[in-house]
Design an enzyme around this catalytic site. Structure first.
Site, short mmCIF file in Angstrom:
data_model
loop_
_atom_site.label_atom_id
_atom_site.label_comp_id
_atom_site.label_asym_id
_atom_site.label_seq_id
_atom_site.Cartn_x
_atom_site.Cartn_y
_atom_site.Cartn_z
N GLU A 31 0.82 -1.21 0.00
CA GLU A 31 0.00 0.00 0.00
C GLU A 31 0.85 1.26 0.00
OE1 GLU A 31 -3.01 0.32 -0.75
OE2 GLU A 31 -3.53 -1.79 -0.70
N TYR A 114 -6.31 6.36 4.76
CA TYR A 114 -6.38 5.47 3.60
C TYR A 114 -5.59 4.18 3.87
CZ TYR A 114 -5.23 3.18 -0.66
OH TYR A 114 -5.06 2.20 -1.57
N ASP A 132 -9.19 6.26 -1.84
CA ASP A 132 -8.17 6.97 -2.63
C ASP A 132 -8.85 7.59 -3.86
OD1 ASP A 132 -8.67 4.84 -4.28
OD2 ASP A 132 -6.58 4.17 -4.44
#
Ligand code: ADE
Length: 343
Positions: A31, A114, A132
């Site tokens: 990520e 996020y 996102d």
């Protein structure tokens, strides 16, 4: 409503290396790498990074320079530094296991809403949203939301909406399904509505206004700045300086340089003499360009030969030319380095 998305994702997902694991550390690495970087670029970096640092403990124990070296070329190096700091915290404060509690996750350097939402949902199946740009596009289209997504209030509202719609039976595939839909079907221009699993419920499809979603105020263009950089050399060595811990390219190795204020050759000579080094010869090598998020650098590059490889005041290293590759140089300085050498 999003069960269809989960089923679609399970049948159509791309085979990506981080989709073969539920290890929160590995999901975390993916990520962080995937922020601001395309999937195609990330794959090799991800594999090499995990070969070098297979566990959160291995990363926590690593030297920062070794971490930055693995990140070299990916850009946005603060991501690597934060990941490294975060790994140390996970080992020190959470027994080496990425926390399942949202506030604990958010206490980790570099982990915002996020990233926390993505890790907690993908790795642990917990009902947290990860919103996102892709997910904003998907949701503003499905629900035909005309609010400006550059406004943080809109993002908050969307986070609530994404959370309300979580498929509790499979929060992991819901999160990744939304990302996948945004990346492969609900793309910015010419979305593939005809094969979209959400077509039947998508308001923007029904209204035919998908091209107006999401609404976003114009981004400011990167500011053009003319720079001068010096490849200062002596005794077969090249001078690299180490940037301070804050500011652009913080903590990275760099070439000596400055904003161009007058004649480029004079600027180059001043850069060298201000370091207290004795110039013997200066030659223009060429130009390189690098665009950051907010800056667009046009760099005039000079080879500057000085008498001796003497120490200078700021943190630095005189590096043999063939050893420069071992230094984690950001892309901008790799471009400076790549210009042909003057002999
Ligand atoms: N972008 C951000 N996270 C992602 C993921 N898990 N898979 C694909 N693209 C992504």
């Amino acid at each position: 409503m999003f069960d269809t998305l989960v089923t679609w994702f399970q049948a159509n997902k791309r085979d990506l290396p981080w989709r073969h694991t539920k290890d929160p550390y590995k999901i975390w690495v993916s990520e962080i790498m995937l922020q601001q970087t395309r999937v195609d670029t990330v794959i090799d970096y991800y594999i090499r990074f995990l070969q070098k640092f297979p566990t959160v403990q291995a990363l926590a124990n690593a030297d920062e320079q070794a971490v930055l070296l693995q990140w070299q070329g990916l850009g946005y190096y603060s991501r690597a530094r934060n990941l490294h700091r975060g790994a140390k915290k996970v080992v020190a404060d959470f027994g080496g296991q990425f926390p399942q509690d949202l506030n604990d996750a958010l206490s980790i350097t570099g982990v915002g809403h996020y990233t926390a939402g993505a890790i907690l949902s993908i790795a642990y199946g917990l009902p947290f949203a990860a919103v996102d740009g892709n997910v904003l596009r998907v949701f503003t289209r499905i629900f035909d939301i005309a609010d400006d997504i550059a406004d943080p209030k809109t993002v908050k509202k969307m986070q609530l909406l994404v959370t309300e719609n979580i498929v509790h039976a499979n929060a992991s595939d819901y999160t990744e399904g939304l990302m996948e839909l945004g990346a492969t079907v609900c793309i910015p221009s010419q979305p593939l509505c005809l094969i979209c699993p959400m077509q039947g419920v998508c308001k923007a499809y029904l209204l035919g206004n998908w091209m107006e979603r999401p609404q976003k105020t114009m981004k400011v263009k990167p500011q053009k700045v003319k720079m001068v950089f010096c490849r200062i050399q002596a005794e077969g060595k090249l001078l690299l300086v180490h940037n301070p811990d804050s500011g652009l390219l913080a903590g990275m190795w760099a070439f000596c340089g400055a904003v161009l204020t007058h004649n480029a050759l004079d600027c180059a000579k001043e850069i060298v003499s201000e370091l207290g080094l004795n110039i013997m010869q200066v030659k223009k090598v060429g130009h390189a360009r690098h665009v950051f998020t907010h800056l667009d650098w046009d760099m005039a590059v000079f080879d500057c030969f000085v008498q001796k490889a003497l120490p200078i005041e700021r943190p630095h290293a005189w590096v043999h030319l063939e050893e420069v590759a071992q230094y984690p140089l950001p892309k901008v300085y790799q471009k400076v380095l790549a210009l042909e050498y003057y002999c």
